[in-house]
Design a protein around this motif. Structure first.
Motif, PDB file in Angstrom:
ATOM      1  N   GLY A  76      -6.320   3.867   3.159  1.00  0.00           N
ATOM      2  CA  GLY A  76      -5.636   2.658   3.604  1.00  0.00           C
ATOM      3  C   GLY A  76      -4.201   2.627   3.135  1.00  0.00           C
ATOM      4  O   GLY A  76      -3.642   3.611   2.651  1.00  0.00           O
ATOM      5  N   ASP A  77      -3.606   1.477   3.280  1.00  0.00           N
ATOM      6  CA  ASP A  77      -2.194   1.258   2.984  1.00  0.00           C
ATOM      7  C   ASP A  77      -2.118   0.228   1.856  1.00  0.00           C
ATOM      8  O   ASP A  77      -1.906  -0.953   2.097  1.00  0.00           O
ATOM      9  CB  ASP A  77      -1.503   0.750   4.248  1.00  0.00           C
ATOM     10  N   SER A 131       3.514   1.887   7.098  1.00  0.00           N
ATOM     11  CA  SER A 131       3.144   1.808   8.515  1.00  0.00           C
ATOM     12  C   SER A 131       4.373   1.967   9.404  1.00  0.00           C
ATOM     13  O   SER A 131       4.296   2.562  10.488  1.00  0.00           O
ATOM     14  CB  SER A 131       2.428   0.486   8.817  1.00  0.00           C
ATOM     15  N   SER A 176      -3.868  -5.387  16.342  1.00  0.00           N
ATOM     16  CA  SER A 176      -3.542  -6.598  15.579  1.00  0.00           C
ATOM     17  C   SER A 176      -2.058  -6.908  15.600  1.00  0.00           C
ATOM     18  O   SER A 176      -1.657  -8.040  15.339  1.00  0.00           O
ATOM     19  CB  SER A 176      -4.011  -6.436  14.131  1.00  0.00           C
ATOM     20  N   ALA A 177      -1.233  -5.907  15.887  1.00  0.00           N
ATOM     21  CA  ALA A 177       0.218  -6.107  15.877  1.00  0.00           C
ATOM     22  C   ALA A 177       0.750  -6.646  17.200  1.00  0.00           C
ATOM     23  O   ALA A 177       1.918  -7.019  17.287  1.00  0.00           O
ATOM     24  CB  ALA A 177       0.917  -4.784  15.545  1.00  0.00           C
ATOM     25  N   ASN A 202      -1.844  -8.244   1.843  1.00  0.00           N
ATOM     26  CA  ASN A 202      -2.673  -7.684   2.906  1.00  0.00           C
ATOM     27  C   ASN A 202      -1.928  -7.620   4.249  1.00  0.00           C
ATOM     28  O   ASN A 202      -2.538  -7.636   5.305  1.00  0.00           O
ATOM     29  CB  ASN A 202      -3.962  -8.504   3.066  1.00  0.00           C
ATOM     30  N   HIS A 253      -9.116   1.983  11.501  1.00  0.00           N
ATOM     31  CA  HIS A 253      -7.759   1.854  10.963  1.00  0.00           C
ATOM     32  C   HIS A 253      -6.673   1.879  12.041  1.00  0.00           C
ATOM     33  O   HIS A 253      -5.985   0.882  12.253  1.00  0.00           O
ATOM     34  CB  HIS A 253      -7.491   2.973   9.948  1.00  0.00           C
ATOM     35  N   ARG A 301      -5.266  -1.552  13.864  1.00  0.00           N
ATOM     36  CA  ARG A 301      -3.979  -2.000  13.328  1.00  0.00           C
ATOM     37  C   ARG A 301      -2.977  -2.228  14.462  1.00  0.00           C
ATOM     38  O   ARG A 301      -2.240  -3.222  14.463  1.00  0.00           O
ATOM     39  CB  ARG A 301      -3.446  -0.971  12.340  1.00  0.00           C
ATOM     40  N   LEU A 321      -0.141  -6.405   7.542  1.00  0.00           N
ATOM     41  CA  LEU A 321      -0.246  -5.234   8.408  1.00  0.00           C
ATOM     42  C   LEU A 321       1.079  -4.496   8.503  1.00  0.00           C
ATOM     43  O   LEU A 321       1.119  -3.297   8.798  1.00  0.00           O
ATOM     44  CB  LEU A 321      -0.681  -5.660   9.810  1.00  0.00           C
TER      45      LEU A 321
END
Length: 316
Positions: free
Chosen positions: A68-69, A277, A168-169, A270, A161, A165, A272
């Motif tokens: 993850g990030d 990224s 969600s953006a 948390n 992932h 992601r 995004l």
């Protein structure tokens, strides 16, 4: 007699794909991890604390990892190190001479853009706990004589992932992407699973089809190998097809996106939107996979295969 393969992290996205592919290839599979894998026998293992039980295993594919990030800070660094470095060290102590394929990441490479990145590219300058601890863990595996695989941006059915992601953006049908369009490598999870097994297979079981990614041509010599799809992709086209044609992509300056990511990191642990990224999609990163190809590995899955099996829903 069937050979026994221990797959660590088999309850995760990549580990589950490897475990399933191993069963299809005729292995008896043992899934090591905190949760059961999709096939085979479950062997409990907390990589952050315990030594793994490898009794009866003929070979090991190591995918257990903290991924993850993560947010910056010592707490995240310690948590990632406990699994990615210390957990790998515990596995190596228990290995007992068994062949090991260690799945690392292209995140270990120093940031770069332009020409395809070979395995000799510097492994340094990672900007997150994930990249730093994966680099330290793979260094232990390389020193122990393992085959180390470095995929980039793994995607496929059940991906928790990359595609989620991006979805969600999307806001109001618009996706903001940093910088102009670029070219980058992606790795289908099926290609990664095939590489894991190909690296272990003995030469006396060679297949007649030399272009098949599952063709046993190994065991591969110890060392690092980049793993990616057969060709790189244009970023905007790949994202548009994966998210749906109704999504409108708008480019923003990289400096602005980086500043926004820094601000978001202070507002939410948390978020995004992170510096990592931004870097992953802003700069073209293409892997040179010549070394794996020299071992007879030719990836057969690509984004088109994924899109044929994964329904694309228009994002709003």
């Amino acid at each position: 007699m069937r050979r026994v393969l221990a797959v660590t992290g088999a309850s995760g996205f990549c580990g589950a794909a490897v475990a399933r592919a191993a069963v299809v290839a005729g292995w008896e599979v043992r899934c090591l991890g905190r949760r059961p894998g999709p096939v085979g026998r479950h062997v409990p293992w907390d990589a952050a604390q315990d030594a793994p039980r490898l009794d009866g295993a003929d070979a090991v594919v190591h995918l257990a990892a903290a991924v993850g990030d993560p947010p910056p800070g010592r707490a995240a660094e310690r948590a990632f190190r406990a699994v990615n470095v210390d957990g790998t060290a515990r596995l190596l102590d228990a290995l007992g001479g068994r062949p090991l394929v260690h799945v690392s990441s292209a995140s270990v490479y120093a940031p770069a853009a332009g020409a395809p990145i070979p395995e000799e590219h510097p492994v340094e300058g990672q900007r997150t706990a994930y990249g730093r601890t994966k680099a330290a863990g793979e260094a232990l595996a390389l020193a122990a004589g393992a085959v180390v695989l470095r995929p980039r941006a793994v995607y496929g059915p059940g991906d928790p992932h990359l595609l989620p992601r991006l979805r969600s953006a999307v806001r109001g049908g618009v996706l903001l992407l940093p910088g102009p369009d670029t070219t980058l490598s992606l790795t289908a999870v099926e290609n990664l699973a095939a590489a894991c097994l190909a690296a272990l297979c003995p030469t006396d079981t060679a297949h007649d089809n030399p272009t098949d990614a599952m063709t046993p041509r190994g065991p591969w010599p110890p060392g690092a190998y980049n793993i990616a799809d057969a060709r790189p992709y244009r970023r905007d086209d790949a994202i548009r097809r994966a998210l749906g044609t109704s999504v409108r992509i708008v480019h923003v300056p990289v400096a602005l996106a980086t500043a926004a990511a820094a601000a978001a990191a202070h507002l939410s642990r948390n978020s995004l939107l992170t510096r990592y990224s931004v870097e992953q999609v802003a700069h073209g990163v293409v892997l040179d996979t010549t070394r794996a190809a020299a071992q007879g590995f030719h990836p057969t899955w690509d984004l088109e295969d994924f899109l044929r099996t994964e329904p694309v829903r228009d994002e709003v």
